[in-house]
Motif scaffolding. Sequence first.
Motif, PDB file in Angstrom:
ATOM      1  N   ARG A 161     -11.231  16.119  32.528  1.00 30.27           N
ATOM      2  CA  ARG A 161      -9.973  17.010  32.456  1.00 30.27           C
ATOM      3  C   ARG A 161     -10.579  18.424  33.096  1.00 30.27           C
ATOM      4  O   ARG A 161     -11.416  18.879  32.378  1.00 30.27           O
ATOM      5  CB  ARG A 161      -9.458  17.198  31.022  1.00 30.27           C
ATOM      6  N   SER A 167      -4.568  23.856  22.102  1.00 33.28           N
ATOM      7  CA  SER A 167      -4.059  22.344  22.280  1.00 33.28           C
ATOM      8  C   SER A 167      -4.728  22.100  23.512  1.00 33.28           C
ATOM      9  O   SER A 167      -3.913  22.635  24.461  1.00 33.28           O
ATOM     10  CB  SER A 167      -2.654  22.278  21.965  1.00 33.28           C
ATOM     11  N   ASP A 180      -4.383  19.165  24.559  1.00 33.73           N
ATOM     12  CA  ASP A 180      -3.338  18.304  25.310  1.00 33.73           C
ATOM     13  C   ASP A 180      -2.257  19.324  26.256  1.00 33.73           C
ATOM     14  O   ASP A 180      -1.780  18.901  27.172  1.00 33.73           O
ATOM     15  CB  ASP A 180      -2.551  17.367  24.139  1.00 33.73           C
ATOM     16  N   ASP A 226      -2.596  18.403  29.789  1.00 35.92           N
ATOM     17  CA  ASP A 226      -1.805  17.271  30.248  1.00 35.92           C
ATOM     18  C   ASP A 226      -0.478  17.467  30.521  1.00 35.92           C
ATOM     19  O   ASP A 226       0.201  16.773  31.199  1.00 35.92           O
ATOM     20  CB  ASP A 226      -1.913  16.279  28.858  1.00 35.92           C
TER      21      ASP A 226
END
Length: 154
Positions: free
Chosen positions: A90, A120, A122, A126
């Motif tokens: 990532r 976060s 994510d 993401d």
Amino acid sequence: SEKGAIGLVVNKPIDVSLGNLFEQVDIALQDEALRMESVHFGGPVLVDRGFVLHQPLADWNSTLKVNENTGLTTSKDILEAMAAGKGPGRVLVTLGYAGWAPGQLEDEIKRNGWLSVAASTDIIFDLPAEQRLGAAMALLGLNYGNLSDVAGHA
């Protein structure tokens, strides 16, 4: 730290792709999906320098440990590893960063200059850039559209 603070803007893609960036530093990047990823405006300091926020944390030449799983790397070896398919899973690549003198950020927070929320990964890694601010605000139970950009006194 006692030397000051740094941060990255994570929701401002610029008109530069990773493919363009890798070409500028003479690294061949074959992964077409990675070539199309946007580079982000990380902040107004050193805008000609790249910063790679990444997971997992690994031992690159110049990595600052953000937390147990996340690092911030400024050395070219991480880009070479990414090009070879051996980079972190990532990544968020920025040009520039935001910086504060010792105590400056803490003072701005005390003066209600910032809304803060626990990071976060994510959200950062993401979600599409345009959804990150709203998702972070939702962690606070707030809707960004309900905030005013003017202040007043009662």
